[in-house]
Design an enzyme around this catalytic site. Structure first.
Site: not given
Length: 466
Positions: A41, A112, A148, A191, A298
């Site tokens: 895309e 889209k 998408c 995901k 740290g």
């Protein structure tokens, strides 16, 4: 028919670079005997282009480069994401679009149809929903192309769609044999499995193979993990692209594939790869070569130093230790030891004298007030100033080291430890920072063990603990 899923890493607004990526991958697909090369895309522009879309010259250049690409396409068909002008006289001026190119010309267009406005997405700000998806015939197959969000009409609650329109259902009524989805889908943990489940559901429902081509790389604050994939008509995963790397997958419609039973990467490995490519791409795409990391001894600064070394190479990383009278000897030792193990450059610039100058300069106006967080913040701001001075002098990008837990609670200093061009671990909770550090050390101790077991402290006053 052989289809190449070209998982590329574009740069937002760099049309020449992105054009070269598309043409080079197309040539590779052609050499592999593919009939069709598929790209992500908005790959011609890079995703997300945001307010660049409001510049007419940017849109014209995108269209000019699309035509330039089309003239170079011979012996293969190409599906490529770009931005087109809205042909209607109402609504937003642009459409998130996809073009089919072959024989030196553009042969078809679609767009889209579902525009997300949640989380990181704000597409209705720029785009008008497309009236139709791309549909074409090639090698005796009818191919439908969605973009998408067009396949994400699944809703957060099972069985309740997000949108009244279903682009895949619309294509199915027109008799498609293959469904393609081109995406720029940002990374979040796990995901890949969510996407796979959506593709499997679509393949089973419509009894067609589903091919998914995703962008890869870091663009500003978004990461794209790639992981392009193919799910067959049985809903089984049969091909899977690399995570956080450019890749090219070839799927043959005439070949029978075994189900790919590839478990996802361990969470720590996936997060670490994402942070590395995100840092590398931000540094390189912004035109920097070298980075600076303030080393406190740290966990957070140690982890950022490891990520930086993996992202841009040890020769391009400088660790800067800035001890004060409150900095423990252990912290100074661990900062130096980490730098030695990573083989990065190391400098130590004590700030005690500078801090004393501040205290003397403010003594009169602060008369009658006890030392408090003010003096603590002065130390953090001295360190931020030193890092930015080094950045200005040597042209290196400062990587800030605050984690998500600190930022969420406000446990940080404005103009102090917030200083930097990229906050590398700002979306990583403190507990996950410890998990990542343990993962870094799984084969060999890189981050000193004392860093992982000592109680964390900002060391801005005596006996301080976070």
């Amino acid at each position: 028919m052989k289809i190449a899923l070209c998982q590329i890493n574009p740069i937002i607004g760099d049309f020449d670079y992105n054009t070269d990526l598309i043409l080079n991958a197309t040539e590779r697909a052609k050499r592999l005997g593919c009939n069709l090369a598929v790209f992500p895309e908005l790959c011609l522009l890079g995703y997300p282009p945001k307010d660049l879309l409001e510049k007419p010259a940017f849109i014209r250049e995108n269209l000019d480069h699309l035509e330039k690409i089309a003239t170079r396409i011979k012996g293969i068909h190409v599906v490529c994401g770009y931005v087109d002008q809205n042909p209607e006289h109402t609504g937003k001026p642009l459409v998130n679009s996809v073009a089919l190119m072959a024989d030196s010309r553009i042969q078809g267009k679609g767009g889209k149809r579902l525009l997300p406005t949640y989380d990181v997405f704000d597409e209705t700000r720029y785009f008008e929903p497309a009236k139709k998806s791309l549909l074409f015939d090639l090698a005796d197959k009818r191919v439908g192309v969605t973009i998408c969000e067009d396949i994400w009409n699944v809703g957060d609650i099972e069985g309740i769609p997000l949108y009244p329109l279903d682009p895949v259902s619309g294509l199915s009524t027109r008799g498609i044999d293959i469904l393609i989805n081109i995406s720029s889908s940002p990374y979040t943990l796990n995901k890949r499995l969510v996407r796979q489940n959506i593709l499997s559901s679509l393949s089973l429902r419509y009894k067609i193979p589903t091919l998914y081509c995703n962008q890869v790389g870091g663009n500003d604050d978004l990461l794209f993990d790639g992981a392009s994939m193919v799910v067959d008509r049985r809903g089984k995963l049969v091909l899977l692209g690399k995570e956080f790397e450019s890749d090219l997958l070839v799927w043959d419609s005439e070949e029978e594939y075994e189900e790919l039973r590839q478990p996802p990467l361990p969470e720590e490995a996936s997060i670490l790869k994402g942070l590395v490519i995100g840092t590398r791409d931000y540094v390189r795409k912004c035109g920097f070569q070298e980075v600076l990391v303030g080393l406190s001894g740290g966990i957070d600064s140690s982890l950022v130093a490891v990520i930086a070394e993996r992202a841009v190479g040890a020769q391009n990383v400088t660790g800067v230790s800035m001890p004060s009278q409150y900095t423990s000897q252990i912290s100074r030792e661990d900062s130096r030891l980490l730098a030695e193990r990573l083989n990065i450059k190391f400098v130590e610039i004590p700030i005690t004298d500078i801090f004393d100058c501040y205290n003397r300069g403010l003594a009169e106006i602060f008369r009658g007030f006890e030392p408090d967080v003010t003096e603590e913040n002065i130390q953090a701001r001295i360190r931020g100033n030193i890092l930015m001075a080094l950045s200005n002098k040597f042209g290196a990008l400062v990587l800030s080291t605050g984690n998500k837990s600190e930022l969420a609670m406000g446990y940080c200093t404005l103009y102090g430890d917030l200083t930097g061009g990229l906050a590398v671990i700002s979306d990583v909770p403190k507990t996950v920072c410890y998990r990542l550090a343990r993962y870094v050390n799984k084969d060999k101790e890189i981050i000193p063990e004392r860093v992982l077991i000592r109680p964390p402290s900002a060391e801005l006053k005596p006996d301080q603990k976070d």
